[in-house]
Write a protein that holds these residues in place. Structure first.
Motif, short mmCIF file in Angstrom:
data_model
loop_
_atom_site.label_atom_id
_atom_site.label_comp_id
_atom_site.label_asym_id
_atom_site.label_seq_id
_atom_site.Cartn_x
_atom_site.Cartn_y
_atom_site.Cartn_z
N SER A 89 -2.38 4.27 -6.59
CA SER A 89 -2.52 2.88 -6.99
C SER A 89 -2.78 2.78 -8.48
O SER A 89 -2.21 1.93 -9.18
N GLY A 108 -10.76 -4.08 -5.91
CA GLY A 108 -9.56 -4.13 -6.72
C GLY A 108 -9.68 -3.38 -8.03
O GLY A 108 -8.76 -3.36 -8.83
N ALA A 159 -13.06 0.21 -5.30
CA ALA A 159 -11.67 0.19 -4.86
C ALA A 159 -11.40 -1.06 -4.03
O ALA A 159 -10.39 -1.74 -4.22
N GLU A 160 -12.30 -1.37 -3.14
CA GLU A 160 -12.07 -2.53 -2.28
C GLU A 160 -12.06 -3.82 -3.11
O GLU A 160 -11.44 -4.80 -2.74
N SER A 218 0.82 -1.21 0.00
CA SER A 218 0.00 0.00 0.00
C SER A 218 0.86 1.26 0.00
O SER A 218 1.80 1.40 0.76
N SER A 219 0.51 2.17 -0.88
CA SER A 219 1.26 3.41 -0.94
C SER A 219 0.54 4.53 -0.20
O SER A 219 0.96 5.67 -0.23
N SER A 220 -0.56 4.19 0.46
CA SER A 220 -1.32 5.22 1.14
C SER A 220 -0.54 5.77 2.33
O SER A 220 0.11 5.02 3.06
N ARG A 221 -0.69 7.09 2.52
CA ARG A 221 -0.02 7.67 3.67
C ARG A 221 -0.71 7.27 4.96
O ARG A 221 -0.17 7.43 6.05
N ALA A 222 -1.92 6.74 4.82
CA ALA A 222 -2.63 6.29 6.01
C ALA A 222 -2.08 4.97 6.53
O ALA A 222 -2.36 4.58 7.66
N HIS A 223 -1.31 4.30 5.68
CA HIS A 223 -0.76 3.00 6.09
C HIS A 223 0.73 3.13 6.29
O HIS A 223 1.46 3.31 5.31
N MET A 236 -5.51 -9.27 -18.73
CA MET A 236 -5.65 -7.89 -18.31
C MET A 236 -5.92 -6.95 -19.48
O MET A 236 -5.85 -5.74 -19.35
N LEU A 280 -6.78 11.66 1.67
CA LEU A 280 -5.84 10.55 1.80
C LEU A 280 -6.29 9.38 0.93
O LEU A 280 -5.49 8.75 0.23
N HIS A 293 -4.51 7.85 -2.32
CA HIS A 293 -4.22 6.42 -2.36
C HIS A 293 -4.72 5.80 -3.66
O HIS A 293 -4.02 5.04 -4.31
N TRP A 294 -5.93 6.15 -4.02
CA TRP A 294 -6.48 5.61 -5.26
C TRP A 294 -5.66 6.06 -6.45
O TRP A 294 -5.30 5.27 -7.32
N ILE A 304 -2.46 -9.23 -10.43
CA ILE A 304 -2.16 -7.81 -10.25
C ILE A 304 -3.34 -7.05 -9.65
O ILE A 304 -3.18 -6.06 -8.94
N THR A 305 -4.53 -7.53 -9.91
CA THR A 305 -5.69 -6.84 -9.35
C THR A 305 -6.11 -7.46 -8.02
O THR A 305 -7.13 -7.08 -7.47
N SER A 306 -5.36 -8.42 -7.57
CA SER A 306 -5.61 -9.13 -6.32
C SER A 306 -6.99 -9.78 -6.30
O SER A 306 -7.61 -9.94 -5.27
N ASN A 343 -2.50 -3.69 -3.19
CA ASN A 343 -3.49 -2.96 -2.41
C ASN A 343 -4.53 -2.24 -3.27
O ASN A 343 -5.72 -2.35 -3.03
N LEU A 344 -4.09 -1.51 -4.24
CA LEU A 344 -5.01 -0.88 -5.19
C LEU A 344 -6.11 -0.08 -4.52
O LEU A 344 -7.28 -0.22 -4.85
N GLY A 345 -5.73 0.72 -3.60
CA GLY A 345 -6.71 1.65 -3.06
C GLY A 345 -7.62 1.10 -2.00
O GLY A 345 -8.62 1.72 -1.66
N ARG A 346 -7.29 -0.06 -1.47
CA ARG A 346 -8.12 -0.59 -0.40
C ARG A 346 -7.78 0.05 0.92
O ARG A 346 -6.67 0.52 1.14
N SER A 347 -8.74 0.00 1.81
CA SER A 347 -8.45 0.52 3.15
C SER A 347 -7.91 -0.58 4.04
O SER A 347 -7.33 -0.31 5.08
N PHE A 348 -8.08 -1.82 3.65
CA PHE A 348 -7.61 -2.94 4.47
C PHE A 348 -6.55 -3.71 3.69
O PHE A 348 -6.29 -3.42 2.52
N VAL A 375 -9.51 -0.21 -9.00
CA VAL A 375 -9.21 1.17 -8.68
C VAL A 375 -9.34 2.05 -9.92
O VAL A 375 -9.56 3.25 -9.85
N LEU A 430 -0.47 1.16 -11.44
CA LEU A 430 -0.95 0.12 -12.36
C LEU A 430 -0.71 0.54 -13.81
O LEU A 430 -0.25 -0.25 -14.63
#
Lengths: 383, 784
Positions: B673, B642, B639-640, A173-178, B409, B665, B669-670, A287-289, A230-235, B644, B677
């Motif tokens: 990501s 996958g 997003a959750e 994850s590249s989020s600053r929140a993580h 893909m 934030l 993040h999005w 890649i998209t998990s 991660n692709l923008g997930r919060s978890f 994004v 990609l």
């Protein structure tokens, strides 16, 4: 449906790791024969070995690519207690014509006193950082302060995990929140030692990595571990290869205060499969998990996918015994078997995104459809 | 005769007894040796010289040979050997150059028998002849080897290696007169004991010192050597020239090598430094140890197999002052921990898989003896060797490629390339993107776009609805559903309130399912699903119909005025096309969004699903802000899951309409990501567009890093100053195209080698015909 393309790897011993590069056009393999080979995909989809060289004086356990922003860089780790960083040298037109490229060693990391079992580059946004873990349970994080100089690495952190480490995975994850986070798996076979997967998180205040979580339910030896992209997930989603395949979800809990202390996670086990009926050696995310692949001692690759209810199911089994005609391209020898009744229509299975996501509260089963096209290739009858 | 029987009894007893055990020594050991019947072991070192008996459970000290108040240097042992014929006879090599023999049968406390002080420097090795009782050989740092007859007071012959120090001497098992000597300069020499003048044969075995050598116990003429170059090599000495038959690469310099009894291909090694472990290798598989003993905490100095016919007991002494007996069954097997498989998902959904061949061929469809597997035909006719399985391994590597539609893909790449994110009116963007998604067979995404378009377009200015919608709107099914909905309207209202959050997601699925339904009319069972859609949906069918009608009326108008200026979406300004009252609503929305949504959602009078709820406001259409929470949920959902791509695309297209709803934030993040990609797929242009269109400062900043270019003037090759394209020195324009000689405006490409360049197209055309610089400077230009 998958089509197997067998590659004559010509390694003289077991291949321990296969790794695609960032763009998916190159592949590196490493083997107990102490060598690493680099494979490039040609226009027609064939893989050609463009480099093969002796990297270590022991089995090479893992090989991994750096982000291409840092150049064509590989890291390898070995039974010989070292990890090494390699860079491809371009411009040697002679070699290029013969289809070979030249890799030179930029550094050897010799801090470990036991076998270095895994090596991984940290996510790109953290800079050029390399992590190793070793059989004596030490995780080491190196940084190249100058990304142009790959021969200088300084040991930034040394984290003792107490248990013999076998694998490591960065949270991408590249989020600053993580905050930066990695998970370490141990192949210690003593079940009584408890959790074999530990999660460490960087603490901005102490500037150190501290243990944030131990997955106590994983008590058997862990062979591989992989955070999903991660692709923008919060978890975060973590796949674990142990005696079975497990998928964990780590949901960061909101911090009340900004004070120190690692993030608390709500750890949920999302799936657990013992279909391999044996040790599971590797897990890998697409890649998209949306797809997880696992391979075990049964010699099969199994593909796992979540449906709209977040229920994970096996969607395919790939037999590893490729084609008897080595090197022949596109020979459909391996087959994909779709398991269970929830056969995906080709339309639904299209991209892993639309499939099965009909609605969360759907009280009906997804419509069944027979596979209209005979896409299941039967194994050639040579046995 | 008597000796024979003893051997067998000793063997039979030792095969069953003993365990892994150790004892502490008083001092670091340098060498150990066992007596022939495997009941006693002698440990020698600089400050230790003791004999231990090997009991079932423990070592018991039997005799301390270091006697006397002031032990001489003769006790300081570099090596020790117990005679394999005469059980009372020991020899030690002293660090002061003395060779000492010891007779345990002596009645006195001091068992020292003979003392030879002929070597001038440390004696590295002593070796008894395997069958001759009185013959002893020594090798010393001074470069000489000496042969002693124990019945005489001095050496009978001296062998000069003519090279450097001797590190090891070993009598051949096969040839009575032959011994091998290894040297510090990397050579190994073969001598005939009868000819002290000249070696029989010499070859260079290693680069750097050869620390040890060992003859194979079966008389095969195999000699194993170990050196500082970390290698163990096995030489076939039966041929004229020593032939290297196996080579094992270890991880540290090899101090000792000992063939394992009864196992033809096994040998044990220990290292001189760094590595404290003892490895047992199968020389046929030279890369990974067959077994490892990891007990010692310091360098292992001596290893010896306890009994010459028992492969299960290994004794070792170490600098950590311990003496160990290792049981083979307790050894670690590195192979067990070495994973036999590698697996990696590629970017395009292909899967690389490498696995041990025995694993993948051991299943049901195993081929008996396939054509390719003729590697070891000899072994088919031999009795199976238990180590065979270990020795011959290989991995098969294959790549599983997905065929065209499933899991690949391509959809991502196509979607990224074809989506329009800006430059057109909002509704058109949505329509376009819906169409793209539909063509890529992603109905759910497509419908989402259509829904967004309806939600956020100003109804007055609605352009043509997407084909999907018109299809929806005209579907006969629709009415029946909505009628049902009308009946259960009361229920719906509560549901709407209850499930504001989650139903939004459902809504999206439902669209999908609905389309699905329309394709498969037989799946009537799921009509309840469709109810949801219209129950919870923000647009009921009346609404749809009204749009539809409106559109039919407005269609021509729409096409005559396709791009009205006020419809242009601009992500910085608020939606200019929104009517006045909506504007105000919007302005209020950020801080009261939750409540406000509740209130405003009740506004439309036509919305019969909400008909029983009080309607404080009479407004003909739902305000766009009403949908914001829904859209936010929807984006998070994508997003959750996958996708994004969808989240970011919608974020960009909606711009200000939604941006305030989602915290920075998350947005960042999005964006990160998605950009990551896109870069993976080498979609640089799309990535750049996304960066440009993003509103996060952290993202737009990405395009502003590393933007400095240092340019040389193409005329005078000097570095250009910072300003402009006129060179300070030669006062000419540096950006002239080398092909057409015009000043380049726009894309300028140039060779970093010679500074010449020009229009991208011109240079590309030029390079098709010539590799040289078009400026004629003779440089072989490289454009990367």
């Amino acid at each position: 449906m998958f089509v197997a393309r067998s590659i004559a790897a010509d390694h003289k011993d077991l291949i321990h790791d296969v790794s695609y590069d960032f763009h998916g056009r190159r592949m590196a393999t490493c083997s107990s024969d102490q060598s690493v080979k680099v494979w490039d995909k040609s226009e027609n989809g064939e893989w050609h070995c463009t480099a093969s060289w002796k990297t270590h004086s022991g089995s090479v356990w893992r090989v991994t690519w750096a982000h291409p922003e840092f150049g064509q860089v590989l890291a390898s780790c070995s039974f010989d207690r070292t990890a090494a960083v390699w860079e491809e040298i371009v411009g040697e037109s002679n070699d290029k014509q013969r289809g070979l490229s030249h890799w030179i060693k930029r550094t050897t990391l010799v801090d470990s006193r036991t076998s270095v079992t895994d090596v991984k580059f940290a996510p790109k946004h953290m800079g050029l950082m390399l992590t190793t873990c070793s059989a004596d349970g030490v995780v080491r994080i190196y940084e190249a302060p100058d990304v142009m100089n790959l021969s200088q690495w300084s040991l930034q952190h040394e984290i003792s995990c107490k248990l013999s480490c076998s694998c490591i995975s960065w949270n991408p994850s590249s989020s600053r929140a993580h905050p930066p986070m990695f998970a370490v798996g141990s192949d210690d076979s003593n079940v009584t030692y408890g959790g074999k997967v530990q999660i460490y998180e960087y603490n901005e205040n102490t500037r150190k990595y501290a243990k944030a979580e131990t997955l106590m339910t994983v008590t058997d030896a862990v062979h591989d571990i992989a955070f999903a992209p991660n692709l923008g997930r919060s978890f975060h989603v973590l796949a674990i290869a142990t005696k079975d395949v497990r998928i964990f979800k780590l949901v960061p809990m909101r911090k009340e205060s900004v004070s120190a202390g690692p993030t608390k996670f709500e750890v949920q086990i999302v799936a657990q499969f013992d279909n391999h009926n044996s040790q599971v050696w590797r897990v890998s995310w697409n890649i998209t998990s949306t797809l997880l692949a696992s391979s075990g001692d049964d010699g099969c690759v199994r593909l796992w996918k979540a449906n709209y209810m977040d229920n994970w199911k096996c969607t395919g089994i790939l037999k590893g015994d490729g084609s008897p005609l080595t090197g022949s391209s596109g020979q459909p020898t391996a087959m994909s078997t779709v398991v269970g009744s929830s056969v995906q229509t080709s339309q639904n299975a299209l991209n892993g995104m639309t499939a099965g996501r009909i609605g969360k509260r759907a009280p009906f089963a997804p419509p069944l459809r027979q596979l209209t096209s005979p896409k299941i290739y039967q194994h050639p009858a040579y046995y | 005769m008597e000796k024979m029987s003893r051997v067998t009894t000793a063997l039979s007893s030792s095969t069953v007894t003993g365990r892994t055990m150790f004892c502490h020594l008083d001092a670091p050991a340098n060498a150990i040796s066992v007596c022939r019947d495997a009941t006693q072991v002698v440990v020698a070192g600089r400050n230790i010289f003791k004999i231990y008996t090997l009991e079932e459970e423990q070592f018991v000290e039997k005799l301390n040979l270091r006697v006397g108040r002031k032990p001489s240097l003769n006790f300081s042992c570099a090596d020790v050997m117990w005679h394999q014929m005469e059980e009372n006879l020991l020899a030690t090599a002293a660090t002061n150059g003395a060779v000492v023999t010891w007779n345990l049968g002596k009645p006195s406390r001091n068992k020292q028998d003979q003392l030879f002080t002929e070597h001038k420097r440390t004696v590295n090795k002593v070796c008894f002849h395997p069958t001759e009782v009185y013959m002893l050989l020594s090798g010393s740092q001074d470069g000489f080897m000496k042969c002693f007859d124990l019945r005489k007071k001095e050496s009978v012959s001296t062998f000069s290696g003519q090279s450097e120090s001797v590190r090891d001497v070993q009598f051949s098992m096969k040839d009575y007169f032959t011994f091998a000597a290894s040297f510090e300069n990397g050579n190994v020499q073969l001598w005939d004991i009868r000819r002290p003048d000249r070696y029989e044969r010499m070859f260079t075995a290693h680069t750097g010192p050869v620390f040890c050598c060992d003859w194979h116990p079966d008389d095969r003429g195999w000699l194993a050597t170990g050196g500082r170059d970390k290698m163990v090599k096995v030489w076939d000495m039966t041929t004229n020239r020593a032939k290297e038959v196996y080579c094992v690469q270890t991880i540290a310099s090899v101090a000792r090598v000992k063939w394992r009894p009864e196992r033809k291909f096994h040998l044990a090694t220990c290292s001189m430094m760094v590595d404290h472990n003892i490895y047992v290798w199968d020389v046929r598989r030279p890369f990974i140890p067959f077994a490892t003993f990891e007990e010692h905490k310091d360098v292992t100095t001596g290893i010896v197999w306890r009994h010459q016919h028992d492969p299960h007991f290994l004794l070792s002494g170490s600098k950590d002052s311990t003496l160990y007996q290792h049981m083979f069954k307790d050894a670690t097997r590195p192979v067990d921990k070495a994973n036999p498989e590698g697996l990696c998902f590629g970017l395009f959904g292909d899967l690389a898989f490498a696995a041990k061949e025995s694993l993948i061929s051991s299943d049901a469809n195993k081929k008996p003896y396939p054509v390719g597997d003729r590697r070891y035909p000899i072994f088919f006719f031999k009795k199976p060797d238990p180590t065979e399985q270990f020795a011959h391994v290989s991995s098969a590597l294959s790549v599983f490629e997905t065929d065209l539609d499933s899991n690949r893909m391509d959809w991502f790449v196509k979607t990224a390339q074809l989506y329009l994110l800006s430059g057109k009116p909002f509704a058109e963007l949505c329509d376009h993107n819906a169409k793209v998604a539909r063509e890529l067979k992603r109905p759910q995404v497509s419908t989402t776009w259509s829904m967004l378009r309806i939600m956020f377009s100003d109804p007055a200015n609605l352009s043509t609805p997407g084909p999907n919608l018109s299809k929806l709107g005209t579907l006969p099914l629709m009415n029946s559903f909505s009628m049902k909905e009308m009946v259960s309207g009361v229920g719906t209202e509560s549901r709407l309130e209850r499930s504001k959050g989650e139903s939004r997601q459902d809504n999206i699925h439902l669209d999908h399912s609905f389309i699905f339904l329309s394709e498969n009319e037989e799946t009537e069972g799921s009509e309840g699903q469709a109810e949801y859609m219209f129950g919870d949906a923000e647009l009921d069918d009346d609404d749809l119909y009204s749009m539809e009608q409106e559109n039919q009326a407005a269609e021509e108008q729409e096409y005559t005025l396709p791009q009205e200026a006020f419809q242009l979406r601009h992500e910085i300004m608020d939606n200019p096309s929104a009517p006045e009252h909506l504007q105000q609503d919007k302005a209020d929305s950020p801080h009261v969004s939750g409540n406000e949504a509740e209130v405003t959602c009740l506004t439309p009078i036509e919305s019969f699903s909400l008909i029983s709820i009080s309607q404080p406001l009479f407004s003909p259409h739902l305000p766009a802000s009403f949908f914001c929470p829904i859209v936010r949920e929807m984006l998070s959902y994508y997003a959750e899951q996958g996708d994004v791509q969808m989240a970011v695309s919608v974020l960009i297209v909606l711009g200000d309409r939604i941006r305030k709803e989602i915290d920075d934030l998350t947005q960042e993040h999005w964006y990160m990501s998605y950009i990551d990609l896109l870069q993976r797929f080498e979609l640089w242009n799309v990535s750049n567009e996304v960066i440009k269109l993003s509103t996060c400062s952290a993202i737009t900043g990405l395009n502003q890093t590393s933007t400095t270019l240092h340019v040389n003037c193409s005329n005078c090759k000097r570095p250009m100053s910072n300003k402009g394209w006129i060179c300070d020195r030669c006062h000419q324009c540096a950006s002239v195209c080398a092909v057409c000689h015009h000043v380049v405006k726009g894309l300028f490409v140039w060779c970093q080698g010679c500074s010449h360049g020009g229009h991208l197209e011109h240079i590309m055309n030029w390079l098709k015909s010539s590799a040289h610089c078009p400026a004629g400077c003779g440089h072989l230009c490289e454009y990367t």
